[in-house]
Design a protein around this motif. Structure first.
Motif, PDB file in Angstrom:
ATOM      1  N   LEU A  66       0.865  -1.183   0.000  1.00  0.00           N
ATOM      2  CA  LEU A  66       0.000   0.000   0.000  1.00  0.00           C
ATOM      3  C   LEU A  66       0.897   1.228   0.000  1.00  0.00           C
ATOM      4  N   HIS A  67       0.656   2.116  -0.926  1.00  0.00           N
ATOM      5  CA  HIS A  67       1.521   3.293  -1.076  1.00  0.00           C
ATOM      6  C   HIS A  67       0.707   4.572  -1.100  1.00  0.00           C
ATOM      7  N   THR A  68       1.390   5.656  -0.831  1.00  0.00           N
ATOM      8  CA  THR A  68       0.846   6.960  -1.163  1.00  0.00           C
ATOM      9  C   THR A  68       1.970   7.819  -1.723  1.00  0.00           C
ATOM     10  N   SER A  77       7.362  11.850  -4.098  1.00  0.00           N
ATOM     11  CA  SER A  77       7.926  10.519  -3.939  1.00  0.00           C
ATOM     12  C   SER A  77       6.884   9.586  -3.344  1.00  0.00           C
ATOM     13  N   MET A  78       7.114   8.284  -3.559  1.00  0.00           N
ATOM     14  CA  MET A  78       6.157   7.304  -3.064  1.00  0.00           C
ATOM     15  C   MET A  78       6.626   6.758  -1.733  1.00  0.00           C
ATOM     16  N   ILE A  79       5.705   6.579  -0.823  1.00  0.00           N
ATOM     17  CA  ILE A  79       6.060   5.905   0.422  1.00  0.00           C
ATOM     18  C   ILE A  79       5.042   4.814   0.733  1.00  0.00           C
ATOM     19  N   TYR A  99      -2.997   7.726  -3.059  1.00  0.00           N
ATOM     20  CA  TYR A  99      -2.945   6.328  -2.634  1.00  0.00           C
ATOM     21  C   TYR A  99      -3.007   5.383  -3.824  1.00  0.00           C
ATOM     22  N   HIS A 100      -2.302   4.264  -3.722  1.00  0.00           N
ATOM     23  CA  HIS A 100      -2.396   3.224  -4.747  1.00  0.00           C
ATOM     24  C   HIS A 100      -1.963   1.893  -4.175  1.00  0.00           C
ATOM     25  N   ILE A 101      -2.330   0.834  -4.868  1.00  0.00           N
ATOM     26  CA  ILE A 101      -1.869  -0.501  -4.518  1.00  0.00           C
ATOM     27  C   ILE A 101      -0.706  -0.797  -5.448  1.00  0.00           C
ATOM     28  N   MET A 102       0.489  -0.839  -4.864  1.00  0.00           N
ATOM     29  CA  MET A 102       1.713  -0.939  -5.653  1.00  0.00           C
ATOM     30  C   MET A 102       2.025  -2.395  -5.951  1.00  0.00           C
ATOM     31  N   LEU A 103       2.276  -2.680  -7.204  1.00  0.00           N
ATOM     32  CA  LEU A 103       2.697  -4.024  -7.612  1.00  0.00           C
ATOM     33  C   LEU A 103       4.178  -3.943  -7.953  1.00  0.00           C
TER      34      LEU A 103
HETATM   35 CU   LIG Z   1       3.945   3.126  -5.266  1.00  0.00          CU
END
Ligand SMILES: [Cu+2]
Length: 156
Positions: A66-68, A77-79, A99-103
């Motif tokens: 899980l990222h934002t 930047s993504m964390i 927010y996103h679901i990072m693959l």
């Molecule tokens: Cu990400």
């Protein structure tokens, strides 16, 4: 027409868990050699309690996070985040730039034919399984203007 509407609403009912429903879900298409992609969706909390998304799984990647995005000193930047909150009776949108679901380390690039499966796990112990999520091509964010280009919206 009425018939079509009915079957559409039955279809979306299939995505409902008791408290959370999912809308507008898609996986981002990638260039052929990409390592990462992301899944975007809207989470709707139909309950009286705050609920949080705490983890996700997908067939496209063994590393799903899980990222934002954060904007620090003008740098995006993504964390990684531990959870994504969905307040009672409200929506949380997972969208590009937020927010996103990072693959991570995807097994194959995501193209127009890719279909994703996704399991979402929430802190109320509920989970939702989504199958055959289609992909979508995302337009690149606006390019920075070239130097010296002071274009305005003035039309002459
Ligand atoms: Cu990400």
């Amino acid at each position: 027409m009425k018939k079509a509407m009915l079957s559409l609403s039955l279809l979306s009912l299939g995505l409902f868990a008791a408290d959370i429903s999912v809308e507008d879900v898609f996986v981002k298409q990638t260039p052929p050699n990409a390592k990462n992609s992301a899944i975007f969706l809207t989470l709707k909390n139909n309950s009286d309690k705050d609920i949080a998304l705490v983890s996700a799984k997908s067939n496209l990647s063994d590393k799903v996070e899980l990222h934002t995005h954060t904007n620090q000193d003008g740098k995006m930047s993504m964390i990684k985040v531990d959870k994504i909150d969905i307040k009672a009776h409200s929506n949380t949108a997972l969208r590009p730039g937020s927010y996103h679901i990072m693959l991570l380390d995807i097994k194959n690039p995501v193209d127009a034919n890719t279909r994703a499966d996704l399991t979402l796990v929430f802190d109320n112990k509920e989970s939702i399984e989504l199958k055959n999520i289609s992909s979508k091509e995302l337009k690149k964010p606006n390019h920075p203007k070239p130097k010296g280009d002071n274009t305005t919206n003035d039309k002459k």
